[in-house]
Scaffold this motif. Structure first.
Motif, PDB file in Angstrom:
ATOM      1  N   ALA A  25       0.779  -1.308  -0.124  1.00 18.19           N
ATOM      2  CA  ALA A  25      -0.029   0.019  -0.040  1.00 18.19           C
ATOM      3  C   ALA A  25       0.724   1.172  -0.143  1.00 18.19           C
ATOM      4  N   GLN A  26       1.975   1.327   0.882  1.00 14.57           N
ATOM      5  CA  GLN A  26       2.842   2.335   0.843  1.00 14.57           C
ATOM      6  C   GLN A  26       3.404   2.557  -0.547  1.00 14.57           C
ATOM      7  N   MET A  27       3.907   1.577  -1.048  1.00 12.88           N
ATOM      8  CA  MET A  27       4.587   1.510  -2.492  1.00 12.88           C
ATOM      9  C   MET A  27       3.742   2.135  -3.468  1.00 12.88           C
ATOM     10  N   GLU A  28       2.269   1.867  -3.488  1.00  6.32           N
ATOM     11  CA  GLU A  28       1.326   1.881  -4.537  1.00  6.32           C
ATOM     12  C   GLU A  28       1.076   3.531  -4.258  1.00  6.32           C
ATOM     13  N   LYS A  29       0.824   3.976  -3.140  1.00  8.20           N
ATOM     14  CA  LYS A  29       0.702   5.481  -2.915  1.00  8.20           C
ATOM     15  C   LYS A  29       1.920   6.392  -3.367  1.00  8.20           C
ATOM     16  N   ALA A  30       3.087   5.709  -3.253  1.00 13.03           N
ATOM     17  CA  ALA A  30       4.370   6.683  -3.515  1.00 13.03           C
ATOM     18  C   ALA A  30       4.434   6.649  -4.922  1.00 13.03           C
ATOM     19  N   LEU A  31       4.184   5.649  -5.747  1.00 10.87           N
ATOM     20  CA  LEU A  31       4.430   5.442  -7.239  1.00 10.87           C
ATOM     21  C   LEU A  31       3.142   6.272  -7.797  1.00 10.87           C
ATOM     22  N   ASN A  32       2.001   6.385  -6.988  1.00 13.73           N
ATOM     23  CA  ASN A  32       1.047   7.051  -7.753  1.00 13.73           C
ATOM     24  C   ASN A  32       1.179   8.618  -7.482  1.00 13.73           C
ATOM     25  N   ASP A  33       1.767   8.903  -6.522  1.00 11.95           N
ATOM     26  CA  ASP A  33       2.387  10.288  -6.123  1.00 11.95           C
ATOM     27  C   ASP A  33       3.379  10.883  -7.161  1.00 11.95           C
ATOM     28  N   VAL A  34       4.148   9.966  -7.503  1.00  9.57           N
ATOM     29  CA  VAL A  34       5.375  10.165  -8.424  1.00  9.57           C
ATOM     30  C   VAL A  34       4.571  10.434 -10.094  1.00  9.57           C
ATOM     31  N   LEU A  35       3.454   9.550 -10.217  1.00  9.67           N
ATOM     32  CA  LEU A  35       2.833   9.641 -11.608  1.00  9.67           C
ATOM     33  C   LEU A  35       2.126  10.710 -11.529  1.00  9.67           C
ATOM     34  N   GLN A  36       1.487  11.174 -10.424  1.00  7.15           N
ATOM     35  CA  GLN A  36       0.632  12.391 -10.560  1.00  7.15           C
ATOM     36  C   GLN A  36       1.510  13.604 -10.640  1.00  7.15           C
ATOM     37  N   TYR A  37       2.622  13.643 -10.182  1.00  9.19           N
ATOM     38  CA  TYR A  37       3.352  14.830 -10.258  1.00  9.19           C
ATOM     39  C   TYR A  37       3.902  14.883 -11.587  1.00  9.19           C
ATOM     40  N   VAL A  38       4.406  13.841 -12.192  1.00  9.89           N
ATOM     41  CA  VAL A  38       4.721  13.866 -13.702  1.00  9.89           C
ATOM     42  C   VAL A  38       3.498  14.281 -14.504  1.00  9.89           C
ATOM     43  N   GLU A  39       2.248  13.961 -14.558  1.00 11.27           N
ATOM     44  CA  GLU A  39       1.176  14.480 -15.034  1.00 11.27           C
ATOM     45  C   GLU A  39       1.105  15.978 -15.178  1.00 11.27           C
ATOM     46  N   GLU A  40       1.286  16.730 -13.711  1.00 16.31           N
ATOM     47  CA  GLU A  40       1.312  17.969 -13.493  1.00 16.31           C
ATOM     48  C   GLU A  40       2.787  18.533 -14.399  1.00 16.31           C
ATOM     49  N   LEU A  41       3.622  18.028 -14.274  1.00 18.99           N
ATOM     50  CA  LEU A  41       4.750  18.611 -15.191  1.00 18.99           C
ATOM     51  C   LEU A  41       4.475  18.715 -16.690  1.00 18.99           C
ATOM     52  N   GLU A  42       3.893  17.577 -17.160  1.00 20.26           N
ATOM     53  CA  GLU A  42       3.523  17.720 -18.632  1.00 20.26           C
ATOM     54  C   GLU A  42       2.357  18.629 -19.072  1.00 20.26           C
ATOM     55  N   GLU A  43       1.700  19.221 -18.111  1.00 23.64           N
ATOM     56  CA  GLU A  43       0.747  20.291 -18.476  1.00 23.64           C
ATOM     57  C   GLU A  43       1.411  21.470 -18.679  1.00 23.64           C
ATOM     58  N   LEU A  44       2.754  21.847 -18.178  1.00 25.67           N
ATOM     59  CA  LEU A  44       3.422  23.143 -18.296  1.00 25.67           C
ATOM     60  C   LEU A  44       3.822  23.318 -19.822  1.00 25.67           C
ATOM     61  N   ASP A  45       3.539  24.770 -19.988  1.00 24.70           N
ATOM     62  CA  ASP A  45       4.083  24.944 -21.467  1.00 24.70           C
ATOM     63  C   ASP A  45       5.715  25.436 -21.333  1.00 24.70           C
ATOM     64  N   LEU A  46       6.506  24.509 -22.031  1.00 27.67           N
ATOM     65  CA  LEU A  46       7.873  24.642 -22.181  1.00 27.67           C
ATOM     66  C   LEU A  46       8.322  24.912 -23.496  1.00 27.67           C
ATOM     67  N   THR A  47       7.609  25.754 -24.190  1.00 24.02           N
ATOM     68  CA  THR A  47       7.926  25.955 -25.745  1.00 24.02           C
ATOM     69  C   THR A  47       9.211  26.665 -25.966  1.00 24.02           C
ATOM     70  N   ASP A  48       9.362  27.743 -24.902  1.00 25.76           N
ATOM     71  CA  ASP A  48      10.392  28.705 -24.824  1.00 25.76           C
ATOM     72  C   ASP A  48      11.628  28.391 -23.774  1.00 25.76           C
ATOM     73  N   VAL A  49      11.532  27.146 -23.366  1.00 27.66           N
ATOM     74  CA  VAL A  49      12.616  26.796 -22.400  1.00 27.66           C
ATOM     75  C   VAL A  49      13.609  25.899 -23.116  1.00 27.66           C
ATOM     76  N   GLU A  50      15.016  26.271 -23.002  1.00 27.41           N
ATOM     77  CA  GLU A  50      15.766  25.773 -23.661  1.00 27.41           C
ATOM     78  C   GLU A  50      16.202  24.355 -22.737  1.00 27.41           C
ATOM     79  N   PRO A  51      16.607  23.208 -23.573  1.00 26.16           N
ATOM     80  CA  PRO A  51      17.190  22.097 -22.738  1.00 26.16           C
ATOM     81  C   PRO A  51      18.447  22.463 -22.012  1.00 26.16           C
ATOM     82  N   MET A  52      18.588  21.802 -20.942  1.00 25.70           N
ATOM     83  CA  MET A  52      20.043  21.923 -20.191  1.00 25.70           C
ATOM     84  C   MET A  52      20.429  20.473 -19.782  1.00 25.70           C
TER      85      MET A  52
END
Length: 96
Positions: A25-52
């Motif tokens: 249960a702890q592992m499931e929650k931790a992995l789902n938290d990570v996946l939710q955070y990645v989904e939030e990052l995917e919503e950001l507009d990064l068109t003018d951000v240069e890769p670093m």
């Protein structure tokens, strides 16, 4: 995207990791938290951000390479157990 216990068990099997049932249960929650955070990052507009390559600006912190007087060869070799033509002589480490 959510991850379930069966997927965690499959990933653990493929990774050759043992995940005890009481930690599932702890592992499931931790992995789902990570996946939710990645989904939030995917919503950001990064068109003018240069890769670093680094998250922060990196600069060389070493001093300039300058030629300076070095230790005299005879002084450096004075305590050497063996010397050969101005070089340290060491036992052979590569066998033929």
């Amino acid at each position: 995207m959510k991850i379930n216990r069966e997927e965690i068990k499959n990933i653990a099997l493929l990774s050759r990791l043992e995940v005890p049932e009481e930690r599932m249960a702890q592992m499931e929650k931790a992995l789902n938290d990570v996946l939710q955070y990645v989904e939030e990052l995917e919503e950001l507009d990064l068109t003018d951000v240069e890769p670093m390559a680094h998250a922060v600006q990196v600069q060389n912190v070493f001093r300039k390479d300058e030629v300076k007087p070095s230790l005299d060869r005879k002084l450096a070799l004075q305590n050497a157990p063996e010397e050969d033509n101005g070089y340290f002589k060491v036992p052979r480490v590569i066998q033929e």
